[in-house]
Design an enzyme around this catalytic site. Sequence first.
Site, PDB file in Angstrom:
ATOM      1  N   SER A 214       0.872  -1.178   0.018  1.00 61.61           N
ATOM      2  CA  SER A 214      -0.061  -0.022  -0.055  1.00 61.61           C
ATOM      3  C   SER A 214       0.830   1.263   0.143  1.00 61.61           C
ATOM      4  CB  SER A 214      -0.886   0.057   1.154  1.00 61.61           C
ATOM      5  OG  SER A 214      -0.257   0.317   2.443  1.00 61.61           O
ATOM      6  N   LYS A 215       0.263   2.393   0.229  1.00 63.84           N
ATOM      7  CA  LYS A 215       1.058   3.672  -0.224  1.00 63.84           C
ATOM      8  C   LYS A 215       1.882   3.783   0.966  1.00 63.84           C
ATOM      9  CE  LYS A 215      -0.719   6.401  -3.339  1.00 63.84           C
ATOM     10  NZ  LYS A 215       0.758   6.305  -4.356  1.00 63.84           N
ATOM     11  N   ARG A 216       1.822   3.079   2.075  1.00 62.42           N
ATOM     12  CA  ARG A 216       2.579   3.166   3.097  1.00 62.42           C
ATOM     13  C   ARG A 216       3.849   2.531   2.821  1.00 62.42           C
ATOM     14  NH1 ARG A 216       2.200  -0.723   6.713  1.00 62.42           N
ATOM     15  NH2 ARG A 216       0.894  -1.731   5.785  1.00 62.42           N
TER      16      ARG A 216
END
Length: 447
Positions: A214-216
Amino acid sequence: MTVNNSGVPRLRFAPSPTGYLHVGGARTALFNWLYARRHGGVFVLRIEDTDVERSQAEMVTGILDGLRWLGIDWDEGPEIGGPHAPYYQSQRLDRYRAAARQLLDSGQAFEDGGAIRFKVPPGKTSFADSVHGPIEFDNEHIESFVILRSDTHPTYHLSVVVDDIDMAITHVVRGDDHISNTPKQVLLYQAFGKTPPAFAHVPLIMGADKQRLSKRHGATSVMEYETLGYLPEAMVNFLALLGWGTGSNDELLTKDELIQRFDLDGISGGNAVFNTEKLDWFNHQYLLKLTDNELTSRLQAQRPGAWDLGKDAAWSARVLALLRPRCKRLTDYRDQLAPFFVDPASYDADGVKKHLSAPGMAAHLAALKDAYATVAPFDEASTEQALRALADARGLKAAALIHGTRLAMTGRMVSPGIFEMLVLLGRDRVLSRLDALATHLANDPTS
Ligand code: GLU
């Protein structure tokens, strides 16, 4: 493997345009494309935009751009059409309504508050998955699911099956988050009297912490990787090996080699970890493979007109040779080429504090400038010798002058070999940059 009557495998990538092309989607597209290309098949691109509220035309453009950047071309689909057009689900709504009506008429579906639900028969539903092996679900656990909503829009299960049948899809390769959807879809194939395609559910891509990517974890959109300075050929090679392997240690594989070797059997059931260091390694390898001309045009494409590397081919070749071992991304070149074209706009403050705050540094640098004004030839050996001789004469460590020279030339604490840089910069620029730093220190030694 199942194929249609003509014996030609037909695969598809069916993104929902609710976001840009994610690396996971790109990997799915790539696997389908590689399989189609390897087996002389057809690769279909179908846009699953029935969710009008969440789908955006701009996202479709982003997805097409992402695929094009990676060099994943489609044989049927948006912009080019094909025998099963249209390839946008939003333009096929009548087809889904008719299919729902067909199941209603045959007693395999029923109306429920304006929606149409599929009547799940008793028994078990199984399918063969070339990654996970045979999978079986008890129909008892499958609810009578909606196929057409009360607003007459189809649900994903109905539209995907109707289209895969109409488009004669033989192999469905997709993320394994779709495994639980598959029994419902198999039931629909059976209700329509059709044989389901072969399925391969590919493990999802995880971040280094084994959580779903994910973006994380950093960039997830394919086109962000272009901006970050990655080459599409490196990205393709890297993505191909996320969940698939050759069964050997071969990793560096061109697109043609991937096509020759790709098979669904090589997909492993374990999760695929997105390792940015590995991606950097691939990118570095592909950058090293580019000729100077190719590299230059890639740099120009990234930032047109930034620096004219073409002006002096011999000089550019030497600059690039110096930078190649250090640059893993196109953006690294942009960064590291700067000192060869522009004078430093500022000096690294920590570097100045650490290396230039001793009294007399301005005078030492001015003396080095004088020495460099006459040293001959202006080559690596002589510039180094002159610097060391001056350091000795002034009771300094050579390192202090080297750090000072590096800051003068680049404004930074890190650079390629400084004497190689001096020669490439040429005497005039070296003198003026030494002078600029000496003046800067003499005026304001603390900054
Ligand atoms: N539109 C679906 C998705 O993006 C396609 C799933 C499938 O390949 O069947 O997840």
